[in-house]
Write an enzyme that holds these catalytic residues in place. Structure first.
Site, PDB file in Angstrom:
ATOM      1  CB  THR A  14      14.014 -11.575 -33.405  1.00  0.00           C
ATOM      2  OG1 THR A  14      14.785 -10.332 -33.262  1.00  0.00           O
ATOM      3  CG2 THR A  14      13.472 -10.896 -33.911  1.00  0.00           C
ATOM      4  CB  THR A  98      20.232 -10.912 -36.745  1.00  0.00           C
ATOM      5  OG1 THR A  98      19.313 -10.388 -35.767  1.00  0.00           O
ATOM      6  CG2 THR A  98      18.662 -11.682 -37.533  1.00  0.00           C
TER       7      THR A  98
HETATM    8  N1  ASP Z   1      18.141  -8.344 -30.976  1.00  0.00           N
HETATM    9  C1  ASP Z   1      17.719  -9.423 -31.989  1.00  0.00           C
HETATM   10  C2  ASP Z   1      18.953 -10.706 -31.725  1.00  0.00           C
HETATM   11  O1  ASP Z   1      20.124 -10.318 -31.641  1.00  0.00           O
HETATM   12  C3  ASP Z   1      18.091  -9.532 -32.839  1.00  0.00           C
HETATM   13  C4  ASP Z   1      17.491 -10.479 -34.099  1.00  0.00           C
HETATM   14  O2  ASP Z   1      18.095 -11.369 -33.161  1.00  0.00           O
HETATM   15  O3  ASP Z   1      17.446 -10.015 -35.154  1.00  0.00           O
HETATM   16  O4  ASP Z   1      18.926 -10.983 -30.456  1.00  0.00           O
END
Ligand code: ASP
Length: 315
Positions: A14, A98
């Site tokens: 993200t 994340t």
């Molecule tokens: N779906 C995303 C990922 O893990 C979520 C994020 O980065 O917060 O790439």
């Protein structure tokens, strides 16, 4: 602060995502992770150009970390190991989604146990959000990676520094989405300065790096104990050639008797089984009469990585 090189490795997430609506933080109207290259993310940081000759920037992958896989881990581990071996490199920052960040952090720490800092960072809001969190997280991660004496794989998010072994994503949308449970964070980044509460992660590297690119990854799955759990899934996994199983046990490692019978049966067929707890806090304390081995202190996903690496070493 060291004036040696800092390496930035981009993997997506993200932090590199974009949304059609600058107020959409959670994907309600559909934001997409992994859209902006790590070079562009860094170029937008204040004063970036001033220190640019100190920085080495590489795009290792570009994905939503929910789709993380062994192929990217191999590529990333090899690039991290390569850069760590350079005398003029002080530390590494990895941008990452994340969702599986704690798995990648644990994998890198268990495999490499680096004596230099390897700092994973992320964002909970896309890069083009009205108030994105990625730029501050990047600056905080840079502060940790540049810090003389820092070592091991850590995660930096929302001003806190967590150890790879303890860190876990605990919230689906809060900016401060991570916790290290009752271990607590290693420290905090405050206006670019580190306030440390305890020591950096330490460990011993595994002898798996040579040949990692061609290594066969053992099949290790996760099953859970719950009311009404039985051995159906375990028996099906045995048939499909599973080599290891992590059982997400209740409380201090207890397993439904029907599931336990099936697990004991597959162990007779050579499948390695370990228990982790489904409790959010504390650590599983093994007992002397336990029928199934335990992975104390590891969440189920990390116990799975530990078992994969153990099977790779035994191969
Ligand atoms: N779906 C995303 C990922 O893990 C979520 C994020 O980065 O917060 O790439």
């Amino acid at each position: 602060m060291s004036d040696q090189k800092i390496v930035f490795l981009g993997t997506g997430g993200t932090i590199a995502g974009t949304a059609a609506n600058a107020l959409d933080h959670t994907g309600l109207t559909g934001y997409t992770a992994a859209q902006i290259g790590v070079h562009d993310l860094l170029a937008s940081l204040p004063d970036w150009q001033e220190g640019a000759e100190r920085y080495v920037v590489e795009q290792v992958a570009q994905l939503d970390s929910k789709d993380m896989g062994f192929d990217v881990w191999v590529k990333l581990a090899l690039r991290v190991a390569h850069h760590l071996a350079q005398d003029d490199v002080q530390g590494i920052v990895i941008t990452h989604g994340t969702d599986t960040l704690e798995e990648t952090a644990y994998f890198l720490q268990a495999l490499l146990a680096p004596s230099k800092p390897v700092v994973l960072t992320c964002a909970m809001r896309p890069a083009n959000a009205l108030v994105p969190d990625g730029p501050q997280n990047l600056l905080d991660a840079l502060a940790v990676a540049s810090s003389i004496g820092a070592r091991g794989v850590t995660v930096v998010c929302a001003g806190a520094i967590y150890g790879a072994e303890e860190v876990q994503k605990v919230h689906p949308y809060r900016l401060n989405a991570f916790s290290a449970g009752d271990a607590g964070p290693i420290g905090f980044v405050e206006q670019g300065r580190l306030r440390l509460l305890r020591d950096w992660p330490r460990g011993k590297a595994l002898p798996l790096l040579v040949g990692l690119a061609d290594a066969a990854w053992p099949r290790v799955e996760i099953v859970m104990s719950y009311a009404g759990a039985d051995g159906t899934v375990v028996r099906a996994l045995l048939k499909s050639g599973v080599q290891g199983l992590v059982v997400v046990a209740t409380g201090n490692g207890t397993v439904h008797q029907d599931l336990e019978s099936a697990l004991l049966m597959v162990m007779q067929h050579g499948v390695k089984v370990v228990r982790a707890t489904r409790c959010a806090e504390g650590r599983l304390l093994p007992g002397v009469n336990d029928a199934l081995p335990a992975a104390p202190g590891l969440t189920p996903v990390k116990a799975r990585i530990a078992l994969i690496l153990a099977l790779m070493q035994a191969a």
